[in-house]
Design a protein around this motif. Structure first.
Motif, PDB file in Angstrom:
ATOM      1  N   LYS A  30     -44.884  26.750 -36.036  1.00 40.24           N
ATOM      2  CA  LYS A  30     -45.167  28.141 -35.962  1.00 40.24           C
ATOM      3  C   LYS A  30     -44.815  28.538 -34.623  1.00 40.24           C
ATOM      4  O   LYS A  30     -45.170  28.246 -33.465  1.00 40.24           O
ATOM      5  CB  LYS A  30     -46.742  28.175 -36.115  1.00 40.24           C
ATOM      6  CG  LYS A  30     -47.257  29.651 -35.995  1.00 40.24           C
ATOM      7  CD  LYS A  30     -48.980  29.479 -36.346  1.00 40.24           C
ATOM      8  CE  LYS A  30     -49.516  30.751 -36.083  1.00 40.24           C
ATOM      9  NZ  LYS A  30     -50.800  30.874 -36.045  1.00 40.24           N
ATOM     10  N   TYR A  31     -44.488  29.927 -34.730  1.00 43.09           N
ATOM     11  CA  TYR A  31     -44.086  30.885 -33.498  1.00 43.09           C
ATOM     12  C   TYR A  31     -44.394  32.327 -33.848  1.00 43.09           C
ATOM     13  O   TYR A  31     -43.830  32.768 -34.788  1.00 43.09           O
ATOM     14  CB  TYR A  31     -42.646  30.699 -33.155  1.00 43.09           C
ATOM     15  CG  TYR A  31     -42.229  29.397 -32.870  1.00 43.09           C
ATOM     16  CD1 TYR A  31     -42.111  28.923 -31.632  1.00 43.09           C
ATOM     17  CD2 TYR A  31     -41.344  28.605 -33.811  1.00 43.09           C
ATOM     18  CE1 TYR A  31     -41.551  27.544 -31.124  1.00 43.09           C
ATOM     19  CE2 TYR A  31     -40.901  27.442 -33.423  1.00 43.09           C
ATOM     20  CZ  TYR A  31     -41.028  26.798 -32.135  1.00 43.09           C
ATOM     21  OH  TYR A  31     -40.394  25.699 -31.792  1.00 43.09           O
ATOM     22  N   SER A  32     -45.606  32.811 -33.206  1.00 44.76           N
ATOM     23  CA  SER A  32     -45.880  34.310 -33.678  1.00 44.76           C
ATOM     24  C   SER A  32     -44.795  34.983 -33.110  1.00 44.76           C
ATOM     25  O   SER A  32     -44.510  36.039 -34.057  1.00 44.76           O
ATOM     26  CB  SER A  32     -47.357  34.410 -33.147  1.00 44.76           C
ATOM     27  OG  SER A  32     -48.113  33.662 -33.685  1.00 44.76           O
ATOM     28  N   THR A  88     -43.950  36.920 -36.520  1.00 44.62           N
ATOM     29  CA  THR A  88     -44.583  38.268 -36.597  1.00 44.62           C
ATOM     30  C   THR A  88     -43.562  39.212 -35.902  1.00 44.62           C
ATOM     31  O   THR A  88     -43.528  40.424 -36.308  1.00 44.62           O
ATOM     32  CB  THR A  88     -45.922  38.420 -36.436  1.00 44.62           C
ATOM     33  OG1 THR A  88     -46.200  38.075 -35.014  1.00 44.62           O
ATOM     34  CG2 THR A  88     -46.847  37.557 -37.377  1.00 44.62           C
ATOM     35  N   GLN A 140     -43.643  31.234 -39.523  1.00 48.69           N
ATOM     36  CA  GLN A 140     -44.690  32.286 -39.453  1.00 48.69           C
ATOM     37  C   GLN A 140     -44.485  33.394 -38.336  1.00 48.69           C
ATOM     38  O   GLN A 140     -45.391  33.948 -37.645  1.00 48.69           O
ATOM     39  CB  GLN A 140     -46.068  31.853 -39.146  1.00 48.69           C
ATOM     40  CG  GLN A 140     -46.298  30.507 -40.374  1.00 48.69           C
ATOM     41  CD  GLN A 140     -47.663  29.765 -40.058  1.00 48.69           C
ATOM     42  OE1 GLN A 140     -48.465  30.250 -39.429  1.00 48.69           O
ATOM     43  NE2 GLN A 140     -47.885  28.737 -40.905  1.00 48.69           N
ATOM     44  N   ASN A 148     -41.009  34.564 -43.250  1.00 52.13           N
ATOM     45  CA  ASN A 148     -41.732  34.812 -41.933  1.00 52.13           C
ATOM     46  C   ASN A 148     -42.637  36.010 -42.370  1.00 52.13           C
ATOM     47  O   ASN A 148     -42.808  36.573 -43.519  1.00 52.13           O
ATOM     48  CB  ASN A 148     -40.997  35.033 -40.717  1.00 52.13           C
ATOM     49  CG  ASN A 148     -40.349  33.725 -40.344  1.00 52.13           C
ATOM     50  OD1 ASN A 148     -41.101  32.803 -39.867  1.00 52.13           O
ATOM     51  ND2 ASN A 148     -38.889  33.548 -40.563  1.00 52.13           N
TER      52      ASN A 148
END
Length: 142
Positions: free
Chosen positions: A32-34, A59, A57, A80
């Protein structure tokens, strides 16, 4: 949480217009990397040609995130949570051949976002929320 980058020392091979191209890959191993920013790629090489950021994931992507990848040919950003892409996010990608943006939350594309993608052969935008696209969005593509 500490983020680890893992450079895979092997070569991936892809098919581009009936010829084989060897791709040097930069892999990010976290699930996960926002937000994607250039610091995530510190251990990646500028001559890497393949980046896969699918299912991370994500954003948001800062516009300067991919600045050092002048030789990038293949970029996957599938599955994503991207809602917006900055107008200059792909400006250094004159060698990019394939771009995947499938299955995100994109609802618009800035005018001219693809203007410098002179080598683009395939663009995948399916499964997004895009309702309207201006002709100028694709300005510069052949």
């Amino acid at each position: 949480m500490k983020i680890f980058l893992f450079l895979l020392p092997f070569i991936l091979t892809f098919l581009f217009k009936n010829r084989r191209v060897k791709a040097q890959t930069c892999l990010l191993t976290e699930k996960k990397y926002s937000i994607i920013h250039s610091r995530l790629f510190e251990k990646c090489l500028p001559n890497d040609t393949f980046i896969d950021l699918s299912n991370k994931q994500i954003t948001e992507i800062e516009e300067s995130s991919f600045k050092k990848f002048n030789n990038l040919e293949y970029l996957k950003l599938n599955r994503n949570f991207l809602k917006f892409l900055g107008k200059r996010i792909f400006e250094n990608f004159s060698k990019l051949r394939i771009l995947f943006l499938v299955d995100n939350k994109l609802n618009q594309l800035p005018d001219g976002i693809f203007h410098n993608l002179k080598s683009l052969e395939k663009l995948y935008l399916g499964k997004n929320n895009i309702k309207h696209v201006n002709v100028s969005t694709f300005k510069g593509l052949t």
